[in-house]
Design an enzyme around this catalytic site. Structure first.
Site, short mmCIF file in Angstrom:
data_model
loop_
_atom_site.label_atom_id
_atom_site.label_comp_id
_atom_site.label_asym_id
_atom_site.label_seq_id
_atom_site.Cartn_x
_atom_site.Cartn_y
_atom_site.Cartn_z
N GLU A 7 0.81 -1.22 0.00
CA GLU A 7 0.00 0.00 0.00
C GLU A 7 0.84 1.27 0.00
OE1 GLU A 7 -3.47 -0.08 2.77
OE2 GLU A 7 -2.76 -2.11 3.17
N ASP A 83 -1.92 -4.43 3.84
CA ASP A 83 -1.99 -4.57 5.30
C ASP A 83 -2.83 -5.78 5.73
OD1 ASP A 83 -0.37 -2.44 5.78
OD2 ASP A 83 -1.97 -1.00 6.13
N TYR A 296 2.29 -4.27 13.70
CA TYR A 296 1.16 -3.57 13.09
C TYR A 296 0.42 -2.74 14.14
CZ TYR A 296 -2.66 -2.81 9.80
OH TYR A 296 -3.57 -2.25 8.95
#
Length: 711
Positions: A7, A83, A296
């Site tokens: 991304e 993600d 994350y």
């Protein structure tokens, strides 16, 4: 060559260095498609045909998609590495659709930290696109589009509010309710009585606990004085209780707790915190290596993997502090709305300590990294051990207490440099002994209203009540501010007049939309779709028909807000004057608009007469302001008379510079009357005529090329 699509451009750089030759890593730069604005109601959803979504390329994404298509054609294989969450899965699916990739064979790489071992493990153990996650995100997007479009258009038409939404409206109501509770609060008076006693020459403060064996609330000064008069000269130590206590460390950060702690510690807004965390996750250059520093950062889980504990944390704790400081991996109690899809936020390695990292990153990045590092490592360390002491003093029917503590073992506090030892030790005390009262005082106090909600508090409430998800906490608060519904000063949120009005209207006509239970149930439905426990089409059917029926009913009965009358009449047509709103604020205008355009001017903006008359038409001259805010004197008869008193409006003239013979360089070759003297312009010095402005002859000075002449 294999093509890997992520991304973020920054992430592509970090991962590209790990994979090396044979791979090319490119970025989609977020979502590439969204619902179009075609079809019934501009929803981009074909309601009559099982809610078929009409996807279109997002604004500004045509060039990126074309580049991705060209790269995909040249590649031997395309790997999708967006993600590891709902949004990331949806982006991978949209990429597969646009690039015409076979879902059954296209590999999906998942990793929760951007380190070389994590990336290589993802390459070796690829997955495939999970359509349950895609369906969940698609349903969420259609929920938001339908609710947002329908309610926003209604509010804009009826009351001039900008927008409404599934998550933002219920969040706004929490802020408005808090503000209303604070405004309605009536403070109550109460009094406190405190004393100090001397213990081995040291004064310690005691608090009143009981009067005649009962807890007491002191309502006024008379009651406080009566108690003060009862205090004897000496008090007996009637009880001395000592106990050991273990204090467990806090759990590592979730998205919500990270945003709260960053606000409490540094006053970082949730949006700023999330932005910094994104950079720490995607990778920064540390000692010549580009590496992801944390796992994350969008998670509601407080768990840490046993592998991290065994391979990284335990050896580090033993080496740095000793074996007795090693704790264990704790299991946090999962809430009903906890997804637990990822680990808690933790450092990707213990060897990159905050001290080392701070040398290579910005000050704010270093602050947040230290918070994350210390919190995660402390959660895996042994508990703190304290000895607590409670002393009870009595005399004349009055009971006073004081508590103290002593740290026996620091445990997890050894790593957290922010924690100050709050232990308050008491001096040596003897039960049964009497101690002299050193000082006694009474103090008037008032109950305080509930605290105004900070951005961090709103994030906490959103998590507790299941409103939104970790990825939406910060953006929701941002949206409320951009819509003009709340203001934030020092992180404290205050609803605006428009925000309050919008909430009142929604609560009246759409109480379920501003209900935390309704919104939380929708989130729960999305979770069920993600787990494969419910079909998205069923969820849309359950939502759409009841919502649209309610919307159509409200549309019929919800009238435009009647403008508030001021009690005055329009001087031009006689109709009532009313308070109106525009994008520039509120103003008073004629209720007969658009037939009558009268607007009442603010008294502060009314022109003031100067006492002079206009030389053109004889009307009074007044002081006015132009569009730039500068004042000037003009005729009150404008626009019929456009006279402006020039001498008042013009800037004062600069005094003419006087030159002497000593300043003369030579005779002016142009006018033959003046002399050239050294002058200074905006950009350079030059020779100019003393007869200026009649003579404009000048010579530019240039040491390298000689004088340049011109007129």
């Amino acid at each position: 060559m294999k093509l890997v699509i992520v991304e973020s451009p920054h992430k592509s750089i970090t991962i590209g260095r790990y994979l090396g030759d044979g791979y090319k890593v490119v970025a989609s730069q977020g979502h590439i498609r969204d619902l179009s604005m075609h079809g019934k109601g501009g929803l981009g959803i074909d309601v009559e045909h099982d809610y078929k979504p009409d996807w279109t390329l997002s604004s500004g994404k045509s060039k990126i998609v074309n580049e991705l298509k060209m790269e995909a054609k040249k590649a031997d294989e395309v790997l999708l590495a967006t993600d590891p969450d709902r949004e990331g899965e949806a982006i991978s699916w949209h990429l597969a659709e646009v690039l015409h990739l076979d879902l059954s064979t296209t590999k999906r790489l998942q990793f929760h930290e951007i380190t070389k071992p994590a990336i290589m493990e993802a390459i070796e153990n690829p997955k495939y696109i999970d359509m349950n996650l895609v369906d969940s995100q698609m349903t969420r997007r259609m929920y938001d589009r339908i609710i947002g479009f329908k309610l926003s258009s209604l509010l804009q038409k009826k009351m001039g509010s900008k927008s409404a939404g599934r998550v933002q409206s219920v969040t706004l109501k929490m802020i408005v309710d808090n503000d209303a509770e604070r405004k309605a609060f009536v403070p109550e008076e109460y009094w406190t009585v405190e004393i100090s006693v001397l213990v081995n020459g040291k004064s310690i403060n005691l608090s009143l606990a009981k009067v005649d064996g009962k807890a007491v609330k002191i309502h006024n000064e008379i009651e406080a004085k009566e108690i003060l008069d009862r205090i004897p000269e000496y008090l007996e130590l009637t009880a001395l209780d000592t106990s050991k206590k273990k204090v467990e460390p806090k759990f590592p950060f979730t998205t919500s707790t990270m945003q709260q702690e960053a606000y409490n510690r540094y006053k970082f807004s949730p949006n700023k915190t999330q932005s910094i965390a994104q950079r720490l996750y995607e990778g920064l250059e540390i000692a010549g290596e580009n590496v992801g520093l944390i796992t994350y950062m969008r998670t509601d889980s407080a768990r840490i993997s046993p592998e991290f504990f065994k391979r990284h944390a335990e050896p580090f704790i033993i080496e740095t502090f000793g074996k007795e400081y090693v704790g264990y991996v704790k299991s946090a109690k999962k809430g009903a709305l906890t997804q637990d899809a990822h680990e808690a936020i933790r450092p990707t390695g213990t060897h990159r300590t905050p001290e080392i990292v701070s040398k290579y990153v910005t000050a704010d990045e270093a602050k947040l990294y230290r918070l994350i590092y210390d919190r995660a490592m402390a959660s895996l360390m042994a508990p703190k051990v304290v000895e607590e002491t409670k002393a009870t003093f009595s005399g004349n029917g009055l009971t006073f207490t004081v508590s103290g503590s002593h740290t026996l073992f620091k445990g997890y506090e050894a790593i957290d440099t922010f924690i100050e030892d709050s232990a308050k030790e008491l001096p040596a005390l003897s039960q049964g002994a009497s101690y002299q009262v050193n000082e006694k005082k009474k103090e008037q106090k008032f109950t305080q209203p509930p605290a105004a909600y900070s951005e961090a508090k709103v994030v906490k409430l959103m998590e507790e009540k299941g409103i939104g998800r970790p990825s939406t906490y910060a953006t929701t608060i941002q949206t409320l501010q951009k819509s003009g519904y709340v203001t934030s000063k020092g992180g404290i949120l205050t609803p605006t007049e428009q925000g309050i009005r919008t909430t009142l209207v929604l609560a009246k006509y759409f109480p379920e939309i501003v209900s935390t239970e309704y919104t939380a149930n929708m989130e729960n439905t999305l979770d069920q779709i993600e787990k494969g426990e419910q079909k998205w089409l069923e969820a849309m059917n359950n939502f759409y028909d009841p919502f649209m029926k309610k919307f159509q009913d409200v549309e019929k009965v919800m009238w435009k807000d009647a403008p508030e009358e001021t009690g005055e009449t329009c001087p031009e047509c006689g109709a009532p004057l009313v308070v109106r709103r525009s994008k520039f604020g509120t103003f008073v205008g004629c209720s007969n608009y658009p037939k009558c355009h009268y607007m009442k001017k603010n008294p502060e903006d009314e022109p003031k007469e100067t006492g002079e008359l206009c030389p053109k038409c004889g009307k009074p001259l007044v002081i006015k302001k132009n569009r730039r805010g500068k004042t000037f004197i003009g005729c009150s008869g404008y626009p019929n008379c456009d006279y402006i008193k020039a001498e008042e409006n013009a800037a004062p003239k600069k005094a003419k510079v006087q030159y002497s013979e000593a300043d003369y360089v030579k005779k002016c070759p142009s006018c033959k009357e003046g002399y050239l003297v050294l002058k200074e312009g905006k950009r350079a010095k030059f020779l100019g005529c003393t007869n200026y402005p009649k003579c404009r002859y000048h010579e530019w000075l240039d040491d390298k090329k000689g004088a340049k002449k011109g007129e």
